[in-house]
Write a protein that holds these residues in place. Sequence first.
Motif, PDB file in Angstrom:
ATOM      1  N   SER A 181      -7.140   9.260  -9.328  1.00  0.00           N
ATOM      2  CA  SER A 181      -7.176   9.989  -8.064  1.00  0.00           C
ATOM      3  C   SER A 181      -7.600   9.085  -6.911  1.00  0.00           C
ATOM      4  N   VAL A 182      -8.441   8.093  -7.204  1.00  0.00           N
ATOM      5  CA  VAL A 182      -8.862   7.148  -6.166  1.00  0.00           C
ATOM      6  C   VAL A 182      -7.667   6.323  -5.699  1.00  0.00           C
ATOM      7  N   ALA A 183      -6.852   5.855  -6.662  1.00  0.00           N
ATOM      8  CA  ALA A 183      -5.679   5.058  -6.312  1.00  0.00           C
ATOM      9  C   ALA A 183      -4.687   5.876  -5.493  1.00  0.00           C
ATOM     10  N   ILE A 184      -4.484   7.132  -5.888  1.00  0.00           N
ATOM     11  CA  ILE A 184      -3.547   7.984  -5.146  1.00  0.00           C
ATOM     12  C   ILE A 184      -4.091   8.288  -3.758  1.00  0.00           C
ATOM     13  N   THR A 185      -5.410   8.456  -3.636  1.00  0.00           N
ATOM     14  CA  THR A 185      -6.000   8.707  -2.320  1.00  0.00           C
ATOM     15  C   THR A 185      -5.767   7.529  -1.380  1.00  0.00           C
ATOM     16  N   VAL A 186      -5.969   6.315  -1.889  1.00  0.00           N
ATOM     17  CA  VAL A 186      -5.720   5.120  -1.071  1.00  0.00           C
ATOM     18  C   VAL A 186      -4.248   5.057  -0.668  1.00  0.00           C
ATOM     19  N   TRP A 201      -2.278   7.579  -0.324  1.00  0.00           N
ATOM     20  CA  TRP A 201      -2.061   8.661   0.651  1.00  0.00           C
ATOM     21  C   TRP A 201      -2.527   8.246   2.056  1.00  0.00           C
ATOM     22  N   LEU A 202      -3.614   7.493   2.108  1.00  0.00           N
ATOM     23  CA  LEU A 202      -4.098   7.024   3.410  1.00  0.00           C
ATOM     24  C   LEU A 202      -3.056   6.147   4.093  1.00  0.00           C
ATOM     25  N   PHE A 203      -2.329   5.362   3.325  1.00  0.00           N
ATOM     26  CA  PHE A 203      -1.269   4.522   3.891  1.00  0.00           C
ATOM     27  C   PHE A 203      -0.047   5.369   4.264  1.00  0.00           C
ATOM     28  N   ALA A 220      -2.904  17.002   4.336  1.00  0.00           N
ATOM     29  CA  ALA A 220      -2.452  15.856   3.534  1.00  0.00           C
ATOM     30  C   ALA A 220      -3.096  15.884   2.153  1.00  0.00           C
ATOM     31  N   PHE A 221      -4.379  16.243   2.084  1.00  0.00           N
ATOM     32  CA  PHE A 221      -5.046  16.344   0.791  1.00  0.00           C
ATOM     33  C   PHE A 221      -4.488  17.499  -0.038  1.00  0.00           C
ATOM     34  N   ILE A 222      -4.087  18.582   0.630  1.00  0.00           N
ATOM     35  CA  ILE A 222      -3.486  19.712  -0.072  1.00  0.00           C
ATOM     36  C   ILE A 222      -2.179  19.291  -0.728  1.00  0.00           C
ATOM     37  N   VAL A 223      -1.356  18.556   0.023  1.00  0.00           N
ATOM     38  CA  VAL A 223      -0.092  18.054  -0.541  1.00  0.00           C
ATOM     39  C   VAL A 223      -0.379  17.128  -1.724  1.00  0.00           C
ATOM     40  N   MET A 224      -1.388  16.295  -1.596  1.00  0.00           N
ATOM     41  CA  MET A 224      -1.742  15.376  -2.675  1.00  0.00           C
ATOM     42  C   MET A 224      -2.212  16.136  -3.912  1.00  0.00           C
ATOM     43  N   GLN A 252     -11.461  12.771  -3.734  1.00  0.00           N
ATOM     44  CA  GLN A 252     -10.522  12.467  -2.650  1.00  0.00           C
ATOM     45  C   GLN A 252     -11.244  12.392  -1.309  1.00  0.00           C
ATOM     46  N   ILE A 253     -12.193  13.302  -1.109  1.00  0.00           N
ATOM     47  CA  ILE A 253     -12.941  13.327   0.153  1.00  0.00           C
ATOM     48  C   ILE A 253     -13.856  12.111   0.254  1.00  0.00           C
TER      49      ILE A 253
END
Length: 337
Positions: A93-98, A100-102, A169-173, A241-242
Amino acid sequence: MAAWVSVSDWSGVGSPLSGSVNFVGAANYAELVSGGLATRDFGIALRNNVWYVLLVVPTQTFLSLFLAVLVNQRIMARGVFRTAFYFPSVTSSVAITVLWLFLFSASGAVNKILSHLGVTGPNWFHDPTGVVAALLGLFGIDGSRTLTGRFLGVTAWEWLSGPSFAMTAFIVMAVFTTSGTFMLIFLSALQSLSPSVDEAAMIDGAGTWTRFWRVTVPQLKPTFFTVITLGLIGCWQVFDQIYTGTQGDPGKTTLTPAYLSYQAAFSNQKWGRGSAIAFVLFAIIIALTLLQRWVLRDKDDVRARRAERRRRRQSRRRQRSSAQAVTAEGIMEGAGR
């Protein structure tokens, strides 16, 4: 231990069971509802998480059911599709969050795609505007001056303005990363259903949609209960994610109760308040689980149990009436002698 901390004034130094730690009752819980900054932060966190739950749980449930029905068909390379749909669920989830930030940065891929469609994308992780408020603003509707009533320090307009662009964006993730897991749960349930019931409905002339809605879905009620329960628990506990992405920004619009509990305890050294938030969160999860268990209960089974209880009560009444009649008859015979 956490329960004791929530009703004590432990400062995080030494043992929470030492003699210097005092019992303060519900004072830590009262701080969350008595007004002030702590109440407003708690209200904002609840507001954010409520929108998160309302949008994530139904979306991921129906999307995972759709994917399960899709890969359950006899199609080519369905094993490849199953793997592709499930792969995001096993990724960090950390990798996907990073990532998502991009993707959702001001110059990221999402805004590039929107620009090709003639839409100016928002500054996703820096714009605290609610999505619903932004959409209503296009029609000149602004309720910030009229909907001023407050609950937990948050105005009615803030409650209704929807999730911020960052939380969206977090909801979509969340939907992207969890639908694969729930797809496998639904797929397992679909493959365990007996085809005889569906075949009988087909013989009776029921169409594809009617068979799915009237025959298949009712048999999936236990699976719906499992998926919705896991979805509720996961959504109310959203933290990593937060923590990795925004740490509550912009403007606390991605603040959640789980992250607020961590922030209160580890950043502000308010261990009692942090524990109190955690237990309130626990109570919310239990209450919502019981509610959806009641909503998804088997009504036929409930009616059968009620009928069985009525039958037993009537049987006991008849037995008591028979016993009273025998007793009365014995008394009359004794009086006659």
